[in-house]
Write an enzyme that holds these catalytic residues in place. Structure first.
Site, short mmCIF file in Angstrom:
data_model
loop_
_atom_site.label_atom_id
_atom_site.label_comp_id
_atom_site.label_asym_id
_atom_site.label_seq_id
_atom_site.Cartn_x
_atom_site.Cartn_y
_atom_site.Cartn_z
N HIS A 297 0.88 -1.18 0.03
CA HIS A 297 -0.08 -0.10 0.09
C HIS A 297 0.94 1.34 0.09
CE1 HIS A 297 0.55 0.94 4.38
NE2 HIS A 297 0.64 -0.31 4.47
N CYS B 29 2.64 -4.95 7.08
CA CYS B 29 2.56 -4.85 5.68
C CYS B 29 3.55 -4.07 5.06
CB CYS B 29 1.24 -4.11 5.41
SG CYS B 29 -0.30 -5.01 5.74
#
Length: 458
Positions: free
Chosen positions: A360, A379
């Site tokens: 992301h 992440c």
């Protein structure tokens, strides 16, 4: 595709291709001091430069609970930051050469050759320790002689040089060493990261190569034709097609206490301006304590962070009715609405996996300018994520880079499914050889390859 460049002092500019180290060695001029100078010699009067308040943990998934809205954020808390401009060291970090894929089949044989090379180095006693003092071109001394010997043994210093003098050959050797260790290739030894990398024992480097070879053998030549690879120790993202790297992006990966997992998957969709659904662990450890902190001041934490609480039926809860000190707050699901400081940024690339991780964007852009980028909760945040999204969707004429970039700052939500097979591989390869004869090392940040901590201290 953007041009990938490395900037050097005195205005010279070199474009990096496959044999990047050859280009690094063309210029013997060192870079001037930059943000990665962590210590100075005694005759340097400038104080050390720090990374600033945004260089720490980066909050939760990019800044949440490390700050608030512009009207309510407590003093000193930051949810958004930009990269510095005009700094050549940062330019190096943000624009790495494309090189060869880390998972290239040819890297297996090259890594085996590197293992033989390092077995011989270890058998001969390794290399000397370099003193943690600043060493710069033109200076002389026994510390520089030790540095030269260290670089000779590892194969970085191979041309004629003047013993004990920081000459042009030594500058080129230091640049080569820094490049192969993922550090800004300044040609100057004045950072803790460079000294720490120099002082990792040869036996530790050998252990890294041996452990990484097994992982390379399990994946090299077995990937899909198009794939995204995240190499965690390198904190980089590669977009590969037909055995060629088409994008190489700087990334931020998991902290030691929140490691990024290894996995194999396929891209399922790209989300633009997504909601961020807060993981349960963060709800308990951070969100609820922050909610109580705001409640004690009579303020609304959810409003400050553009968030919503949802009950068991999926209905939005009126924040005025929430008792932050009761048990019911633990039963709610929390999400952050799309906005410019959303912790996921404006792009999220999804792929099924048991660890619920993804790639992301982030509002904390300054983290990409750091030489060492282990800052997330697992992440992967990537620089130039818009270009990566365009690469994933390049067979969809409705989604080019221009349209993707137009969605920034709009909060307009779009979920676009992937219509071609693009593999995703999160790997842990901290050392590898390449067919050009280079041997690359990165921090063994999670201590998976060695029992000590030498390879994870920079």
């Amino acid at each position: 595709m953007p041009k990938l460049k490395v900037f050097f002092k005195y205005g010279s500019r070199l474009t990096i291709g496959g044999l990047a180290v050859t280009l690094l060695c063309v210029s013997a001029q060192p870079l001037s001091a930059g943000p990665f100078n962590m210590f100075k010699s005694r005759d340097d009067q400038a104080s050390p430069v720090t990374q600033g308040t945004t260089s720490g943990s980066g909050g939760l998934f990019g800044g949440l609970f490390n700050g608030g809205s512009r009207n309510t954020q407590p003093q000193g808390e930051i949810t958004r930051s930009e990269l510095p401009t005009g700094d050549p060291e940062v330019a190096m970090i943000l624009n790495p050469g494309l090189g060869t894929p880390t998972l290239a089949r040819g890297n297996v044989a090259a890594t085996k050759t590197a293992i033989q090379q390092y077995e011989a180095i270890v058998a001969q006693g390794g290399w000397p320790m370099v003193q943690p003092v600043a060493m710069k071109p033109g200076r002389r001394g026994t510390n520089i002689q030790t540095l030269q010997r260290r670089l000779q043994i590892s194969g970085d210093l191979t041309t004629a040089f003047e013993p004990g003098r920081y000459d042009n050959a030594t500058v080129a050797a230091v640049k080569r060493f820094q490049y192969t260790h993922g550090l800004p290739a300044t040609g100057v030894v004045d950072s803790k990261a460079t000294v720490a990398a120099l002082n990792v024992p040869a036996s530790t480097r050998l252990a890294q190569l041996q452990a990484s070879l097994k992982r390379l053998q399990s994946l090299a030549g077995k990937t899909t034709n198009r794939y995204i690879q995240v190499n965690v120790p390198a904190a980089q993202v590669e977009a590969v097609r037909g055995g060629r790297v088409e994008l190489r992006n700087t990334a931020v990966v998991g902290k030691v206490e929140h490691p990024t997992p290894t996995l194999s998957s396929k891209v399922s969709q790209v989300k633009f301006n997504p909601y961020w659904n807060v993981p349960t662990s963060i709800v308990k450890a951070d969100l609820i304590p922050k909610g109580r902190q705001f409640a004690s001041r009579g303020e609304d934490m959810l409003a400050a962070y553009h968030m919503e609480a949802l009950d068991r039926n999926g209905q939005i809860v009126d924040p005025r009715t929430i008792d932050w000190y009761g048990n019911e707050v633990y039963t709610y699901r929390y999400r952050q609405r799309p906005w410019e400081e959303n912790s996921l940024g404006y792009i999220k690339i999804d792929f099924p996996n048991k660890d619920a991780v993804y790639i992301h964007d982030t509002p904390l852009k300054s983290l990409f300018g750091k030489a060492v980028r282990f800052e997330s909760h697992g992440c992967v945040r990537t620089h130039n994520v818009d270009r990566l999204a365009a690469w994933v969707l390049d067979n969809n004429p409705s989604w080019n880079l221009s349209r993707i970039q137009s969605l920034r700052h709009t909060s307009q939500q779009e979920n676009v499914p992937a219509t071609q097979t693009i593999g995703v591989y999160f790997t842990y390869i901290s050392a590898w050889g390449t067919p050009d004869g280079l041997v690359h090392f990165r921090p063994d940040i999670y201590n998976l390859d060695t029992r000590g901590t030498y390879a994870s201290n920079y």
